[in-house]
Design an enzyme around this catalytic site. Sequence first.
Site, PDB file in Angstrom:
ATOM      1  N   LYS C  79      -1.773  20.125 -11.060  1.00  0.00           N
ATOM      2  CA  LYS C  79      -2.719  19.157 -10.506  1.00  0.00           C
ATOM      3  C   LYS C  79      -2.760  17.976 -11.458  1.00  0.00           C
ATOM      4  CE  LYS C  79      -7.561  18.931  -8.844  1.00  0.00           C
ATOM      5  NZ  LYS C  79      -8.828  19.695  -8.743  1.00  0.00           N
ATOM      6  N   SER C 154     -10.691  19.789  -3.997  1.00  0.00           N
ATOM      7  CA  SER C 154      -9.928  18.632  -4.434  1.00  0.00           C
ATOM      8  C   SER C 154      -8.475  18.947  -4.806  1.00  0.00           C
ATOM      9  CB  SER C 154     -10.611  17.986  -5.643  1.00  0.00           C
ATOM     10  OG  SER C 154     -10.582  18.861  -6.755  1.00  0.00           O
ATOM     11  N   SER C 178     -12.924  23.748  -5.633  1.00  0.00           N
ATOM     12  CA  SER C 178     -11.715  22.934  -5.498  1.00  0.00           C
ATOM     13  C   SER C 178     -10.393  23.687  -5.626  1.00  0.00           C
ATOM     14  CB  SER C 178     -11.726  21.793  -6.517  1.00  0.00           C
ATOM     15  OG  SER C 178     -12.622  20.803  -6.090  1.00  0.00           O
TER      16      SER C 178
END
Lengths: 96, 482, 485
Positions: C79, C154, C178
Amino acid sequence: MSSPIELNIDHVANLARLALTPEEKAEFAQQLGDVLHHIEQLSKVDVSQVEATAHAFPVYNVWAEDVAQPGLPVELALQNAPAQRNHMIVVPKVME
Amino acid sequence: MNYEAVIGLEVHVQIKTHSKVFTRVAAGYGQPENTLTDPVVLALPGVLPVMNKAALDAIIKAGLLLGCEIAPICKWDRKNYFYPDSPKNYQISQYDQPICVGGRVEIELPGSARNVMGEHTHIALTRIHLEEDVGKLNHFAHDSLVDYNRAGTPLMEIVSEPVIRSAEEAYAYLTSLRATMIYGGISDCDMEKGQLRCDANISIRPVGETRLGTKVELKNLNSISFVRDGIEHEIKRQIAVVQSGGTIVQETRDYDGMTGTSQSLRTKEMAHDYRYFPDPDLMPVKVDAAWKARIQTECPELPFDKQRRFLTQYQIPYTLTSVLIWDRALANFFEQAAKLCGRPQAAANWIVNDLLRELSHAQVALADSKVTPAHIAELVALVDSGTVTNNAAKEVFVDMAATGDKPGVIVERKGLKAETNADELEGWCRESIAANPKALAEFKAGKESAINAFKGPVMKAAKGKANPKLVDETLHRLLAQA
Amino acid sequence: MPLYFRTLTELADQLAAKTITSTELTQAVIARTKAVDFQVKAFNSFDEADALSQAAASDTRRAAGQARGPLDGIPIGFKDVIAVAGQPLTASSKMLANFISPYDATVTQKLKQAGAVCWGRLNLDEFAMGSSTENSAFHTTRNPYDLERVPGGSSGGSAAALAAGEAIATLGSDTGGSIRQPAALCNVVGLKPTYGLVSRFGLIAFASSLDQIGPFTRTVEDSALLLRAIAGHDERDSTSFKTEIPDYRAALQEKPGPWRIGIPKEYFGEGLDPEVAAAVQKAVEYYKSIGCEIKDVSLPHTEYGVGVYYIIATAECSSNLARYDGVRYGHRSKEAKDILDVYFKSRAEGFGPEVKRRIILGTYVLSSGYYDAYYLRAQKVRTLIRNDFLEAYKSVDVILTPTSPTPAFKRGAKADPLAMYLCDVYTIGVNLAGLPGISVPCGFSRGGLPIGMQLIGQPFREADLLAVANAYDAPHAWGKKTPTL
Ligand SMILES: [Mg+2]
Ligand SMILES: [Zn+2]
């Protein structure tokens, strides 16, 4: 839902150093009004006998011994700088 | 109407550690720009702080030296404000649970004369907390350049109660506080290097009034004299404002020590809203009795305690003690010399007058002095035994400060040994007494000190090499017969 | 099954058996990424040459008999909030569009140590603020099971890339769901470890007291493998916990159950999609069928979770994001004439609307006069939420809930921030209480959209949580089903 009178968006945006357009201000005031309205329900909870949780698993005295380690070479430290001169970060003149 | 001032001081003292307070890159002064940084100092995305154990030890020591209560638990808060010298745009500090609470600083007010001890009193402290220093801005014609070397240096904020009444008291407070920090090895407190910085909150009120007046914060008082001058200036300014019918505005003012003027930086309306909240990245600190006890064993005797002891234990004059006590190393030097020679006053005299003069001429620190306590003790003994005269001893001192040779060696090398031919000496003494009937009459009349008048000519005749002890004895013997 | 869709465990075995090389595997992943990412848009950037050179180094080690364990040679995506030295670190924000990290996160160091191939920077909601990855400043990531739908957020890029075969495993971060919510929406396993199990050093902070890095994998077994590599105390993170890191994969077999599983009624009420409810109910039935005891538990303060979360998370983010000011790095406005301009304009230009909204809210709740009413009160209610869980654990080993109230929704469907915030209603409590939570695929909707269930464990007992999850996941293996792209 209307925005709560307390949220003075100009004041808060100034504290946050964030320039907002008039459209953003209007939109945020309305949206955050809804969120704050949702948050209002917390006032129903009796917290008079409750300790605040700052850490999920608090432990004490987490530290390191005072032994100096190498840092970043200045070139690497400044590699992302928007403006630099003489190995320093340049900003518009700051009046103290 | 008469006005009195009410002053509170906020003093920031850099703690002397190897690494920074929340990361382990080296802390230091005078390094090339931005060479004492790492991702944490620069607040790069993703970094986290880790406490420095030595900084905690140091502030606990400061607290114990100043009689603070050490909080059993303290925590870390973020003080949020934007400034280009502050890399995270928040400062990690302590808000409602500082590590040291209360405490006091002993001060001495000026005495009636230079050689008279002034009144001692205590300035109460509110708190001492630990926080991090910011970087440094260098201003140029069109822009400012930021150097983050200083950012993250451990910093103590020492906050006094608003109980200081004059610029003089503020000066005495800072002098004593600074000495305490240096004594404790906590900081070098070099104000030129920014290791000690002071802000003053000043208000005035009519004498007899108990409520506080509107306070003005005075910033950038970057030497102890500027603190005194700045406060004096601010008190006068406020009185002038009030007397001319004006009102004091709550504001922050910048004092310029060079011009002796101040100007407004910001008013209350522009005051910060720091939005303090507990720093989720750091764990709280618990200080137990064992930790405090360990630090207690590292706490030195403080200057004024030392002074009281010197006055009683060594019976030396106040003026000498007030020179010796402010420098821990100098006081130790004195005590060693005094113990070696058993003549504290003589040792103190040599140290305060001659040693300090020679060191300052040569620009040498005490730690690098070639003169040792043993040198002082030997010199005192040479004078006492009459081996050298006082004048010759002065010459010996200058020589040993430069060469580090032992006094006995210097006396030999320079041929400074006092003249001890008793017959020759007796002759000079007789001549001197005969030449000064006035002094003889005074001596006979009981004025003991009149004997000194005969000594000068004897010394002159002996070209300064007469043994003073023998001169004194001989004169006494001859005068008793005269 | 093509290499890029195999599980980490299988591939580790094949690398060990030398039936494949890391170079072959990495090439397969790169080729797959180039073939499908124009549709999925999971990546912010990738460095093909760098990945191949890491793979070559791994093959060299292995040939020399110096392979470093099961992760050696496995391409793992990051990420774009986790620092990898020399690689971009953008948080999917214009603010950091050109930022190159000069340092490694602790998890990055650990994965490099384990020999993994650090592969690609994955898209997210800007600064991890959102539940759909629509808040990325660069592009919207698509759900590989339906490109018109969101992958969740997210960590949407991390979930979608894995589901689409563009990595063998990925790392995400979870502040309020997330990792778990996008895992559920993309048919992969997503684990949010106990707060403090995995170092946060090098993770761009959103809400420091809630953030935690965790793995996305195709199976629970893979999750156990990857967790072991990234977990452990770190001197550079004061909130990381000193605890023994067991062999989680071995523990899957060592802990056969049966377990007492708690079902909190507050998580099955209004707003829960009936297809999600049915799929989760079927999983509950399965656990019952293997001898687990299913018990009703109550988490009475659940309804306050979203409110508490949005106070604490925004307060912390308002402070954490103050450093993005255009001074030392990041976007600086070309219009800036004085230092205040640098702040106001750089931040106005550099941050997207959701980030601005949260900074405003967080600044407000901390501002003078409001701290007690909002932040302090929220911290206290947080205690009550935590106590609810601890109370429940007196009678059960784990808690089972849906991960997300609905399967993946259409892009643009939740324009209203509050509606978006309520997506996290089942995942937020876990972060507030600091507990470990895992989302495990448990079926598909009639429309072919993945559904996930959440298992919530006790602090630092990931070994138990993973064992419970594996008991369901191993025989069902929904995560091995692949989307058609
Ligand atoms: Mg202050
Ligand atoms: Zn301060």
